[in-house]
Design a protein around this motif. Structure first.
Motif, PDB file in Angstrom:
ATOM      1  N   PRO A  69       0.802  -1.234   0.000  1.00 52.79           N
ATOM      2  CA  PRO A  69       0.000   0.000   0.000  1.00 52.79           C
ATOM      3  C   PRO A  69       0.834   1.284   0.000  1.00 52.79           C
ATOM      4  N   GLU A  70       2.160   1.164   0.154  1.00 54.88           N
ATOM      5  CA  GLU A  70       3.009   2.360   0.164  1.00 54.88           C
ATOM      6  C   GLU A  70       3.059   2.979  -1.237  1.00 54.88           C
ATOM      7  N   GLN A  71       3.168   4.298  -1.289  1.00 57.54           N
ATOM      8  CA  GLN A  71       3.251   4.949  -2.597  1.00 57.54           C
ATOM      9  C   GLN A  71       4.556   4.578  -3.297  1.00 57.54           C
ATOM     10  N   HIS A  72       4.452   4.084  -4.493  1.00 53.88           N
ATOM     11  CA  HIS A  72       5.626   3.816  -5.322  1.00 53.88           C
ATOM     12  C   HIS A  72       5.185   3.842  -6.781  1.00 53.88           C
ATOM     13  N   HIS A  73       6.131   3.815  -7.674  1.00 57.70           N
ATOM     14  CA  HIS A  73       5.811   3.975  -9.089  1.00 57.70           C
ATOM     15  C   HIS A  73       5.958   2.663  -9.840  1.00 57.70           C
ATOM     16  N   HIS A  74       5.282   2.592 -10.976  1.00 54.18           N
ATOM     17  CA  HIS A  74       5.267   1.366 -11.758  1.00 54.18           C
ATOM     18  C   HIS A  74       5.676   1.631 -13.194  1.00 54.18           C
ATOM     19  N   VAL A  75       6.191   0.599 -13.801  1.00 55.26           N
ATOM     20  CA  VAL A  75       6.525   0.674 -15.220  1.00 55.26           C
ATOM     21  C   VAL A  75       5.817  -0.480 -15.930  1.00 55.26           C
ATOM     22  N   ARG A  76       5.215  -0.155 -17.066  1.00 57.28           N
ATOM     23  CA  ARG A  76       4.460  -1.164 -17.830  1.00 57.28           C
ATOM     24  C   ARG A  76       5.149  -1.429 -19.160  1.00 57.28           C
ATOM     25  N   PHE A 101       5.008   5.028 -15.961  1.00 59.25           N
ATOM     26  CA  PHE A 101       6.171   4.825 -16.821  1.00 59.25           C
ATOM     27  C   PHE A 101       5.883   3.678 -17.772  1.00 59.25           C
ATOM     28  N   ILE A 102       6.377   3.809 -18.979  1.00 57.91           N
ATOM     29  CA  ILE A 102       6.270   2.706 -19.926  1.00 57.91           C
ATOM     30  C   ILE A 102       7.663   2.343 -20.396  1.00 57.91           C
ATOM     31  N   ASP A 151       7.468  -2.854 -10.222  1.00 61.10           N
ATOM     32  CA  ASP A 151       7.787  -1.658  -9.448  1.00 61.10           C
ATOM     33  C   ASP A 151       8.979  -0.976 -10.097  1.00 61.10           C
ATOM     34  N   LEU A 152       8.956   0.339 -10.073  1.00 59.95           N
ATOM     35  CA  LEU A 152      10.070   1.097 -10.625  1.00 59.95           C
ATOM     36  C   LEU A 152      11.028   1.431  -9.487  1.00 59.95           C
ATOM     37  N   ASN A 153      12.286   1.055  -9.647  1.00 58.15           N
ATOM     38  CA  ASN A 153      13.284   1.376  -8.630  1.00 58.15           C
ATOM     39  C   ASN A 153      14.077   2.594  -9.067  1.00 58.15           C
ATOM     40  N   GLY A 154      14.689   3.263  -8.125  1.00 55.69           N
ATOM     41  CA  GLY A 154      15.590   4.350  -8.472  1.00 55.69           C
ATOM     42  C   GLY A 154      14.928   5.707  -8.532  1.00 55.69           C
ATOM     43  N   LEU A 155      13.670   5.795  -8.095  1.00 60.15           N
ATOM     44  CA  LEU A 155      12.994   7.091  -8.055  1.00 60.15           C
ATOM     45  C   LEU A 155      12.340   7.204  -6.684  1.00 60.15           C
ATOM     46  N   SER A 156      12.465   8.349  -6.034  1.00 64.14           N
ATOM     47  CA  SER A 156      11.858   8.483  -4.718  1.00 64.14           C
ATOM     48  C   SER A 156      10.338   8.389  -4.857  1.00 64.14           C
ATOM     49  N   ALA A 157       9.684   8.043  -3.763  1.00 67.59           N
ATOM     50  CA  ALA A 157       8.239   7.828  -3.804  1.00 67.59           C
ATOM     51  C   ALA A 157       7.495   9.102  -4.204  1.00 67.59           C
ATOM     52  N   ASP A 158       8.076  10.241  -3.904  1.00 67.36           N
ATOM     53  CA  ASP A 158       7.390  11.506  -4.160  1.00 67.36           C
ATOM     54  C   ASP A 158       8.344  12.488  -4.835  1.00 67.36           C
TER      55      ASP A 158
END
Ligand SMILES: [Zn+2]
Ligand SMILES: [Zn+2]
Length: 136
Positions: free
Chosen positions: A77-84, A121-122, A93-100
């Protein structure tokens, strides 16, 4: 009777949550339904949908509306980013970018009250990247 039904619903929800938390693939409801059925053979797809919606509404899991695909669910449930992946639709999950990365300073703009933002992110996943190299 009412208590029995409540307990069964709670158990179903618990199994759905446990199975979702084991996966890092951000499954859709039908994906998760196939996994959950191994433990609860009588569960219906509708029940899986309902429980996922309920868990997401309570911020126990996340419902991801990633453009171009059916809603996916994330046990984190933590905010994080995704790449498709644009080829196979895989979501990681996208690594290397801060949650905000934008920061939460922007609260108002032209009379709007800003609640949040989405970053999608794509890309091309490692597997599809490999296939494409071989093909060329
Ligand atoms: Zn791919
Ligand atoms: Zn995620």
């Amino acid at each position: 009777m009412a208590i029995g039904k409540f307990q069964r619903n709670t158990q179903q929800r618990q199994v759905i949550l446990e199975e979702l938390q084991k996966l890092t693939s951000h499954p859709t409801a039908p994906d998760l339904y196939h996994t959950v059925r191994k433990r609860l053979p009588k569960i219906s797809l509708g029940t899986v949908y309902r429980n996922l919606e309920l868990l997401a509404q309570n911020n126990i899991i996340q419902k991801l509306d990633i453009s171009g695909s059916e809603a996916r669910f994330d046990g984190n449930p933590e905010q994080h980013h995704h790449v498709r992946c644009i080829h196979c639709g895989r979501v990681d999950d996208l690594n290397g970018l801060s949650a905000d990365p934008v920061g939460n300073k922007l609260k108002e703009s032209n009379g709007w009250k800003i609640l949040g933002y989405r970053l999608d992110f794509i890309g091309i996943c490692p597997e599809c990247k490999g296939t494409h190299k071989k093909g060329m």
